[in-house]
Design a protein around this motif. Structure first.
Motif, PDB file in Angstrom:
ATOM      1  N   LEU A 230       0.876  -1.166   0.000  1.00  0.00           N
ATOM      2  CA  LEU A 230       0.000   0.000   0.000  1.00  0.00           C
ATOM      3  C   LEU A 230       0.913   1.216   0.000  1.00  0.00           C
ATOM      4  O   LEU A 230       1.473   1.596   1.023  1.00  0.00           O
ATOM      5  CB  LEU A 230      -0.911  -0.008   1.226  1.00  0.00           C
ATOM      6  N   ILE A 231       1.113   1.810  -1.189  1.00  0.00           N
ATOM      7  CA  ILE A 231       2.118   2.864  -1.297  1.00  0.00           C
ATOM      8  C   ILE A 231       1.465   4.237  -1.225  1.00  0.00           C
ATOM      9  O   ILE A 231       0.381   4.465  -1.741  1.00  0.00           O
ATOM     10  CB  ILE A 231       2.975   2.720  -2.573  1.00  0.00           C
ATOM     11  N   TRP A 232       2.159   5.155  -0.567  1.00  0.00           N
ATOM     12  CA  TRP A 232       1.634   6.466  -0.217  1.00  0.00           C
ATOM     13  C   TRP A 232       2.320   7.578  -1.001  1.00  0.00           C
ATOM     14  O   TRP A 232       2.036   8.757  -0.807  1.00  0.00           O
ATOM     15  CB  TRP A 232       1.851   6.724   1.273  1.00  0.00           C
ATOM     16  N   GLY A 233       3.245   7.237  -1.885  1.00  0.00           N
ATOM     17  CA  GLY A 233       3.975   8.240  -2.651  1.00  0.00           C
ATOM     18  C   GLY A 233       4.579   7.601  -3.886  1.00  0.00           C
ATOM     19  O   GLY A 233       4.186   6.503  -4.297  1.00  0.00           O
ATOM     20  N   MET A 234       5.529   8.272  -4.495  1.00  0.00           N
ATOM     21  CA  MET A 234       6.189   7.700  -5.657  1.00  0.00           C
ATOM     22  C   MET A 234       6.774   6.338  -5.292  1.00  0.00           C
ATOM     23  O   MET A 234       7.292   6.146  -4.194  1.00  0.00           O
ATOM     24  CB  MET A 234       7.306   8.628  -6.136  1.00  0.00           C
TER      25      MET A 234
END
Length: 430
Positions: A161-165
């Protein structure tokens, strides 16, 4: 189903996953959030509970490498950064620097077992919990690389679950190409030195899933994503900025334009007084403007500022979701959570990127969309900041740009819309 979320020990990382965790709970699923009390943000476990979620503690700061403390607190903002622009040529080398820094950081969060009486605390604690609780799905922060191990040994499906680049995926992709290049002197993935022993501890080997998950849930705006050969599932980033009683001064709309100044909670904790922002001079420069400035400053930052002008209101913390609906502009550091809150409330942005991960990319994106302006952090000029703020407040085109960002955000599926897909993928992959 049972869903285990693992987060890097920082409240900003927690806040990015809270709306999806709520969506899963509201659909009837059991959800727990695991992290450890980090050196930078020891309150993260308590903040999980404050968000209405069940917390699982994976350890305390004393169980991490003692050297970790030297990497945090009152750090100079010009220290080597994890941030790089994935669109720059590979030869620029910024991604290799980030790769090396990540390796150093991970070795501190997962110290060798001989330092800890034969245990790897964060890794072993997470694996022990996963084996006992038996999650169906593990959703993991890209900086929590103990999570795919725990998922594999407990039989769970798992996804990032990625929150940025997606810097980790970019680094891994380029590293694989470097390994395959006969002209390269690289013979082994540089991350094997710390990750290999962790995998071997549970009879596993390094593969793409161990670094990238079975699929990726992506909270970033679609046009910010770097093209990668991965299964990306877009999710709308619904900003959660904490909960608190609404202050009296926010009960009514302001009598004059309101501008918010925030450098982010995580950056305050890491850089302390060395934020790199000329706070005292900036306050003096806006003192004659017909504008109300709301600045989030702690006691240390306030002491450095000295006298605060009458049109500047200082608060240690106020949830952005409370103050942005009545604001006309925001000045911030380029962090993903702050950016998402500004987009959700259609507020024009002046970004002064303090580079740690993808802040420069975010700043450029805001400017390209006509939703704000960018100040060069390497050559901050108070007069320039003053003029940029005035322009942001007076030029209506930035309102149109902010609306465009908002509409793009709405195009991504809401967390509640993603839950049925997670149910199906979990049944297929676990």
């Amino acid at each position: 189903m049972r869903v285990l979320l693992t987060i890097f020990p920082a409240t900003s990382h927690l806040y990015s996953v809270v709306p999806l965790a709520w969506a899963l709970q509201s659909a009837g699923h059991e959800v727990v959030v695991a992290s450890h009390s980090g050196v930078v943000d020891p309150g993260v476990i308590g903040n999980i509970g404050a968000a209405g979620l069940t917390a699982v503690s994976l350890g305390t700061p004393d169980e991490l490498s003692p050297a970790l403390g030297a990497h945090t607190g009152d750090a100079k903002p010009d220290r080597p950064s994890l941030g790089f622009d994935p669109n720059e040529p590979e030869e620029s080398g910024g991604w290799r620097t980030a790769r090396s820094i990540l390796a150093s950081m991970f070795s501190l969060y997962y110290p060798a077992p001989e330092r800890q009486g034969g245990r790897r605390p964060v890794l072993d604690n997470l694996v022990d919990f996963a084996r006992a609780w038996r999650p169906d799905l593990v959703l993991w922060d890209p900086l929590m690389l103990a999570a795919p191990i725990a998922a594999r040994v407990s039989g769970a499906a798992h996804a990032r679950l990625i929150w940025g680049m997606d810097n980790v995926a970019v680094i891994h992709d380029r590293t694989k190409r470097e390994l395959a290049d006969p002209r390269s002197e690289l013979t082994e993935h540089p991350w094997l030195s710390w990750f290999g022993p962790m995998l071997e501890r549970y009879g596993l080997e390094l593969d793409d899933e161990m670094l990238l998950g079975q699929w990726t849930l992506d909270l970033t705006q679609s046009r910010m994503r770097h093209p990668l050969d991965l299964t990306h599932i877009p999710v709308r980033r619904v900003p959660y900025t904490g909960a608190a009683a609404l202050p009296d001064w926010l009960h009514a709309r302001p009598e004059r334009p309101r501008a918010v100044l925030t450098l982010g909670v995580s950056r305050r904790k890491i850089f302390g007084k060395y934020s790199g922002f000329p706070m005292r001079e900036f306050f003096e420069s806006v003192s004659a403007l017909d504008v109300e400035v709301v600045a989030t400053l702690n006691n240390e930052q306030l002491a450095a500022v000295g006298k605060v002008p009458d049109n500047v209101r200082t608060v240690e913390y106020v949830p952005l979701n409370q103050v942005l609906p009545t604001s006309s502009a925001i000045i911030h550091h380029g962090g993903g959570g702050t950016f998402a809150a500004a987009v959700a409330h259609r507020v024009p942005q002046l970004v002064v990127p303090l580079v740690m991960w993808d802040e420069m990319v975010t700043a450029r994106y805001v400017a390209d969309m006509g939703a704000g302006l960018v100040a060069d952090p390497a050559a901050l000029d108070v007069d320039g900041l003053h003029k940029q703020l005035v322009r942001l407040l007076e030029d209506p085109s930035f309102q149109l740009g902010a609306r465009g960002l908002y509409e793009e955000m709405l195009a991504a599926p809401a967390p509640t819309d993603v839950v049925p897909l997670l149910e199906r993928l979990t049944a297929e992959r676990r």
